[in-house]
Design a protein around this motif. Structure first.
Motif, mmCIF file in Angstrom:
data_model
loop_
_atom_site.group_PDB
_atom_site.id
_atom_site.type_symbol
_atom_site.label_atom_id
_atom_site.label_comp_id
_atom_site.label_asym_id
_atom_site.label_seq_id
_atom_site.Cartn_x
_atom_site.Cartn_y
_atom_site.Cartn_z
ATOM 1 N N LEU A 80 0.881 -1.174 0.000
ATOM 2 C CA LEU A 80 0.000 0.000 0.000
ATOM 3 C C LEU A 80 0.912 1.215 0.000
ATOM 4 O O LEU A 80 1.739 1.357 0.904
ATOM 5 N N ALA A 100 -6.442 1.573 -0.095
ATOM 6 C CA ALA A 100 -6.922 0.184 0.003
ATOM 7 C C ALA A 100 -8.392 0.107 0.401
ATOM 8 O O ALA A 100 -8.958 -0.987 0.426
ATOM 9 N N GLY A 101 -8.987 1.256 0.710
ATOM 10 C CA GLY A 101 -10.416 1.210 1.041
ATOM 11 C C GLY A 101 -10.817 2.271 2.040
ATOM 12 O O GLY A 101 -10.897 1.974 3.236
ATOM 13 N N ASP A 109 -12.510 -7.098 5.837
ATOM 14 C CA ASP A 109 -11.733 -7.629 4.719
ATOM 15 C C ASP A 109 -12.212 -9.001 4.231
ATOM 16 O O ASP A 109 -12.454 -9.909 5.031
ATOM 17 N N LEU A 136 -1.043 -5.129 9.031
ATOM 18 C CA LEU A 136 -0.369 -4.040 8.318
ATOM 19 C C LEU A 136 0.952 -3.756 9.021
ATOM 20 O O LEU A 136 1.023 -3.805 10.257
ATOM 21 N N TRP A 169 -5.705 -7.078 13.073
ATOM 22 C CA TRP A 169 -7.074 -6.986 13.594
ATOM 23 C C TRP A 169 -7.907 -8.167 13.145
ATOM 24 O O TRP A 169 -7.618 -8.830 12.158
ATOM 25 N N ALA A 213 -9.835 2.891 5.723
ATOM 26 C CA ALA A 213 -8.647 3.719 5.513
ATOM 27 C C ALA A 213 -9.117 5.167 5.391
ATOM 28 O O ALA A 213 -10.317 5.428 5.222
ATOM 29 N N ARG A 237 0.777 -5.205 3.646
ATOM 30 C CA ARG A 237 -0.490 -5.748 4.141
ATOM 31 C C ARG A 237 -0.540 -7.244 3.859
ATOM 32 O O ARG A 237 -0.209 -7.669 2.740
HETATM 33 C C1 SIN Z 1 -7.193 -1.718 4.568
HETATM 34 O O1 SIN Z 1 -8.347 -1.319 4.413
HETATM 35 O O2 SIN Z 1 -6.930 -2.907 4.618
HETATM 36 C C2 SIN Z 1 -6.047 -0.728 4.674
HETATM 37 C C3 SIN Z 1 -6.245 0.288 5.722
HETATM 38 C C4 SIN Z 1 -5.333 1.461 5.574
HETATM 39 O O3 SIN Z 1 -4.567 1.590 4.605
HETATM 40 O O4 SIN Z 1 -5.411 2.332 6.467
#
Ligand code: SIN
Length: 278
Positions: A86, A101-102, A108, A121, A245, A254, A269
């Motif tokens: 990322l 990423a979102g 997820d 992460l 998590w 994110a 990630r």
């Molecule tokens: C994710 O949604 O997996 C990434 C979260 C992020 O980049 O803060």
């Protein structure tokens, strides 16, 4: 050094000190970490500087032996497909990783029949301001539902679809979403045995068996309940943080959609696979 667990101020999640992911994790430590994961649902391991992809994969496997590469293959780390990059940096004239990423509330891999048990992460570089990851405690949110609402949700299932959340990657045909899949609206957490809400604004399309307006109304009511400030926590990153998590207990978003492009953020990630939902 023994394990030191310091719960976050917001009532879910905890800092864990006394772990060094550059070394193998002993069986005793492994059991303690699984215990802590089952209790706190989000674990942050500060100061894990200089880890390589093998070490991040080994750290991920502490939380579940099965891992899977992300469906966005173009962002896989060149040395290790289980690690997705990322990043908002460029490598030559190409993105060095997935920039966002979102930036929407999700859990997820809920769009597959076997969703991600956990996500890890690892922060290689992070901005001083911005780029936080926000979490919502779906276990506490479930606990606080009225008995009537708990009875209403009991036994319901909902359909999830990756492309339900509009994204360029889907619109341009770069990525195909897997077909819709069905999960319980309330999941019993495989580690803690506690119940949590398992629908999210981004991937949940509708509740199975309900007329569309009733399904929309019920989901809206649940999302408004979950997204109250009291169930939320903003995680601010520091370089060297490892964060893991539990996707059956929390949803997250994110905030990178709005990150100032002059502020660089690069994280690795991984996805720790889970079994079927129940
Ligand atoms: C994710 O949604 O997996 C990434 C979260 C992020 O980049 O803060």
């Amino acid at each position: 050094m023994s394990l030191n667990i310091e719960p976050f101020e917001r009532g879910f999640g905890a800092y864990v000190r006394g772990v060094d992911f550059s070394k193998p994790v002993s069986d005793a430590l492994h059991d303690e970490l699984i215990d802590a994961f089952g209790t706190h649902h989000i674990l942050s391991f500060p100061d894990q500087h200089g880890l390589g992809t093998d070490e991040v994969v080994a750290a991920s496997r502490v939380f579940g032996p099965e891992m899977e590469p992300h469906v966005f293959t173009q962002y896989h780390h060149p040395d290790e497909p289980l690690v997705m990059v990322l990043s908002n940096r460029l490598k030559g004239d190409k993105p060095a990783g997935l920039k966002d990423a979102g930036s929407f509330w999700h859990s997820d891999v809920a769009y597959k029949p076997e969703p991600a048990k956990a996500t890890m992460l690892y922060a290689l570089e992070v901005p001083d301001v911005g780029g936080d990851t926000l979490f919502c405690d779906l276990t506490a949110a479930y606990d606080d539902l009225s008995d009537t609402m708990k009875a209403r949700l009991d036994g319901l299932k909902a359909w999830h679809f990756y492309a339900h959340q509009k994204r360029d990657l889907f619109e341009t045909g770069q990525v195909q979403s897997p077909p819709e899949c069905l999960h319980p609206v309330v999941r019993t957490n495989p580690i803690s045995g506690r119940k949590a809400i398992y629908i999210t604004p981004s991937y949940t399309v509708r509740i199975d068996g309900l007329p569309e307006d009733e399904s929309d109304q019920l989901m809206q009511e649940i999302f408004e309940h979950c997204l109250q400030d009291k169930y939320r926590m903003d995680y601010h990153w520091h370089t060297g943080d490892v964060l893991v998590w539990d996707n059956a207990a929390v949803m997250h978003t994110a905030t990178t959609k709005n990150l100032d492009p002059s502020k660089h953020r690069t994280l690795w990630r991984t996805i720790i696979s889970g079994g079927p939902t129940f």
